[in-house]
Motif scaffolding. Structure first.
Motif, PDB file in Angstrom:
ATOM      1  N   THR A  77     -92.370  10.963  88.091  1.00  0.00           N
ATOM      2  CA  THR A  77     -92.197  12.416  88.152  1.00  0.00           C
ATOM      3  C   THR A  77     -90.941  12.820  87.379  1.00  0.00           C
ATOM      4  OG1 THR A  77     -90.705  12.634  90.083  1.00  0.00           O
ATOM      5  CG2 THR A  77     -93.054  12.259  90.536  1.00  0.00           C
ATOM      6  N   HIS A  78     -90.733  14.133  87.290  1.00  0.00           N
ATOM      7  CA  HIS A  78     -89.523  14.663  86.644  1.00  0.00           C
ATOM      8  C   HIS A  78     -88.553  15.240  87.671  1.00  0.00           C
ATOM      9  CE1 HIS A  78     -91.119  14.050  82.628  1.00  0.00           C
ATOM     10  NE2 HIS A  78     -92.249  14.604  83.019  1.00  0.00           N
ATOM     11  N   LEU A  79     -88.706  14.892  88.939  1.00  0.00           N
ATOM     12  CA  LEU A  79     -87.782  15.355  89.971  1.00  0.00           C
ATOM     13  C   LEU A  79     -86.375  14.854  89.670  1.00  0.00           C
ATOM     14  CD1 LEU A  79     -89.906  14.625  93.179  1.00  0.00           C
ATOM     15  CD2 LEU A  79     -89.561  16.836  92.066  1.00  0.00           C
ATOM     16  N   THR A  80     -85.378  15.683  89.962  1.00  0.00           N
ATOM     17  CA  THR A  80     -83.995  15.247  89.786  1.00  0.00           C
ATOM     18  C   THR A  80     -83.615  14.283  90.900  1.00  0.00           C
ATOM     19  OG1 THR A  80     -83.064  17.009  91.158  1.00  0.00           O
ATOM     20  CG2 THR A  80     -83.449  17.519  88.820  1.00  0.00           C
ATOM     21  N   VAL A  81     -82.498  13.581  90.719  1.00  0.00           N
ATOM     22  CA  VAL A  81     -82.028  12.657  91.747  1.00  0.00           C
ATOM     23  C   VAL A  81     -81.742  13.416  93.046  1.00  0.00           C
ATOM     24  CG1 VAL A  81     -80.186  11.056  92.404  1.00  0.00           C
ATOM     25  CG2 VAL A  81     -81.100  11.027  90.062  1.00  0.00           C
ATOM     26  N   THR A  82     -81.179  14.602  92.927  1.00  0.00           N
ATOM     27  CA  THR A  82     -80.905  15.417  94.115  1.00  0.00           C
ATOM     28  C   THR A  82     -82.195  15.775  94.841  1.00  0.00           C
ATOM     29  OG1 THR A  82     -78.889  16.352  93.161  1.00  0.00           O
ATOM     30  CG2 THR A  82     -79.936  17.598  94.947  1.00  0.00           C
ATOM     31  N   GLU A  83     -83.202  16.184  94.092  1.00  0.00           N
ATOM     32  CA  GLU A  83     -84.486  16.540  94.704  1.00  0.00           C
ATOM     33  C   GLU A  83     -85.132  15.330  95.382  1.00  0.00           C
ATOM     34  OE1 GLU A  83     -86.007  20.197  91.844  1.00  0.00           O
ATOM     35  OE2 GLU A  83     -86.224  18.123  91.153  1.00  0.00           O
ATOM     36  N   ILE A  84     -84.993  14.177  94.752  1.00  0.00           N
ATOM     37  CA  ILE A  84     -85.559  12.959  95.335  1.00  0.00           C
ATOM     38  C   ILE A  84     -84.829  12.593  96.622  1.00  0.00           C
ATOM     39  CG2 ILE A  84     -85.817  10.460  94.983  1.00  0.00           C
ATOM     40  CD1 ILE A  84     -86.407  11.108  92.022  1.00  0.00           C
ATOM     41  N   ALA A  85     -83.513  12.727  96.610  1.00  0.00           N
ATOM     42  CA  ALA A  85     -82.736  12.445  97.821  1.00  0.00           C
ATOM     43  C   ALA A  85     -83.196  13.318  98.980  1.00  0.00           C
ATOM     44  CB  ALA A  85     -81.247  12.659  97.551  1.00  0.00           C
ATOM     45  N   TYR A  86     -83.360  14.628  98.731  1.00  0.00           N
ATOM     46  CA  TYR A  86     -83.836  15.539  99.776  1.00  0.00           C
ATOM     47  C   TYR A  86     -85.247  15.164 100.226  1.00  0.00           C
ATOM     48  CZ  TYR A  86     -79.876  18.656  98.761  1.00  0.00           C
ATOM     49  OH  TYR A  86     -78.628  19.194  98.605  1.00  0.00           O
ATOM     50  N   GLU A  87     -86.103  14.827  99.261  1.00  0.00           N
ATOM     51  CA  GLU A  87     -87.491  14.456  99.569  1.00  0.00           C
ATOM     52  C   GLU A  87     -87.538  13.262 100.508  1.00  0.00           C
ATOM     53  OE1 GLU A  87     -91.690  14.282  99.367  1.00  0.00           O
ATOM     54  OE2 GLU A  87     -90.334  15.875  98.678  1.00  0.00           O
ATOM     55  N   LEU A  88     -86.570  12.353 100.377  1.00  0.00           N
ATOM     56  CA  LEU A  88     -86.560  11.122 101.169  1.00  0.00           C
ATOM     57  C   LEU A  88     -85.703  11.232 102.427  1.00  0.00           C
ATOM     58  CD1 LEU A  88     -86.435   8.499  98.279  1.00  0.00           C
ATOM     59  CD2 LEU A  88     -88.408   9.391  99.508  1.00  0.00           C
ATOM     60  N   GLY A  89     -85.232  12.438 102.727  1.00  0.00           N
ATOM     61  CA  GLY A  89     -84.553  12.659 104.002  1.00  0.00           C
ATOM     62  C   GLY A  89     -83.050  12.527 103.974  1.00  0.00           C
ATOM     63  N   TYR A  90     -82.430  12.645 102.782  1.00  0.00           N
ATOM     64  CA  TYR A  90     -80.973  12.499 102.674  1.00  0.00           C
ATOM     65  C   TYR A  90     -80.358  13.808 102.206  1.00  0.00           C
ATOM     66  CZ  TYR A  90     -81.747   7.488 103.095  1.00  0.00           C
ATOM     67  OH  TYR A  90     -82.109   6.249 103.546  1.00  0.00           O
ATOM     68  N   GLU A  91     -79.595  14.455 103.091  1.00  0.00           N
ATOM     69  CA  GLU A  91     -78.844  15.651 102.704  1.00  0.00           C
ATOM     70  C   GLU A  91     -77.593  15.267 101.926  1.00  0.00           C
ATOM     71  OE1 GLU A  91     -79.727  18.786 103.063  1.00  0.00           O
ATOM     72  OE2 GLU A  91     -81.614  18.258 104.061  1.00  0.00           O
ATOM     73  N   ASP A  92     -77.037  14.085 102.218  1.00  0.00           N
ATOM     74  CA  ASP A  92     -75.850  13.580 101.522  1.00  0.00           C
ATOM     75  C   ASP A  92     -76.322  12.827 100.273  1.00  0.00           C
ATOM     76  OD1 ASP A  92     -73.556  12.324 100.604  1.00  0.00           O
ATOM     77  OD2 ASP A  92     -72.869  11.731 102.597  1.00  0.00           O
TER      78      ASP A  92
END
Length: 286
Positions: A246-261
């Motif tokens: 995908t073209h999701l950013t690292v930040t978007e991927i982090a949120y997708e996987l349950g990480y706010e930090d």
């Protein structure tokens, strides 16, 4: 926060599937497929294939799987996969809804195929499954009624039972003890289903009705690594899927996987993968 941008294609069972399943001969024309199997994607159903000759090459979660001759293969719902090559394959493919996988067989079957994808079955098992698959092929063309559906489900579960029995015999020599093996299989299935939301060993221990300490000791004895490492490895595998496909950013991927930090997520990725998330994306795409 989840991105609305397109993720990895995910396909449902085709609407023309009969009784929650489809069976096809590898001699059938390819137009029965409703999506491009040579492009990376996920399925919401199981895909089981039985080869009695020819060759097969696929990419399954960053592993190239290459097999020829007689074998049985299984793609589990959620695995990212794509066919790379198929040469003169003789056999059958069966797609079926997850509800048709017997609970008693699920852990044994998935524990093996999520790691290996294919199983070099013996002649007897291949003969037995071929006879049952030929009956399924005949039933698929009969009237669409409840009795035919019941017969198809029964034959499918018979096939799965034979496969599970062969896998159990294959793996019996390397199990530390039966109870530990059961805990490990149930834990691994829970991780695959809940890794986005459950990050603590205590979450899994509660469902398994044991203490977090007992769970961690058992998993470490069986696999050599701790519960938290299994959770993190599943997270990183899914992160790699999203980075590559995908073209999701690292930040978007982090949120997708349950990480706010996001900082914690990126440090964990680098520690486990040996490179930063962006370096992984760049190196694998190139």
């Amino acid at each position: 926060m989840k991105s609305s941008r397109a993720a990895i294609p995910r396909y449902k069972m085709p609407v023309e599937a009969k009784a929650g399943m489809q069976v096809h001969s590898h001699d059938d024309p390819p137009d029965y497929m409703d999506h491009d199997i040579y492009a990376a994607h996920r399925d919401e159903h199981y895909l089981m294939f039985f080869s009695y000759g020819g060759g097969y090459k696929a990419n399954v979660d960053f592993r190239v799987v290459h097999r020829t001759g007689q074998f049985i293969g299984l793609i589990v719902p959620g695995q990212v996969h794509q066919l790379l090559e198929a040469k003169a394959m003789k056999g059958y493919s069966v797609t079926f809804d997850p509800s048709l996988m017997p609970v008693a067989l699920k852990s044994t079957i998935e524990a093996y195929f999520k790691e290996e994808t294919v199983f070099g079955a013996n002649d007897l098992l291949m003969e037995q499954t071929e006879e049952m698959l030929e009956i399924l092929m005949k039933l698929r063309n009969q009237s669409d009624d409840a009795f035919t559906a019941f017969a198809m489900h029964s034959i499918l579960q018979g096939i799965l039972g034979l496969v599970a029995g062969s896998l159990e015999a294959l793996q019996s020599g390397r199990k530390p003890d039966n109870r530990a093996a059961i805990i490990n299989r149930e834990f691994q299935l829970l991780v695959q289903e809940h890794f986005k939301d459950w990050k603590s060993p205590a979450d899994y221990a509660k469902v398994l009705h044991i203490t977090a300490t007992h769970l961690n000791d058992t998993i470490k004895d069986v696999t050599g690594i701790a519960v938290s490492q299994h959770i993190q490895q599943q997270v990183i595998l899914e992160a790699k899927r999203l980075l590559y496909h995908t073209h999701l950013t690292v930040t978007e991927i982090a949120y997708e996987l349950g990480y706010e930090d996001v900082g914690y997520f990126t440090r964990m990725f680098k520690k486990i993968a040996g490179m930063t998330a962006l370096s992984f994306r760049k190196s694998f795409r190139e």
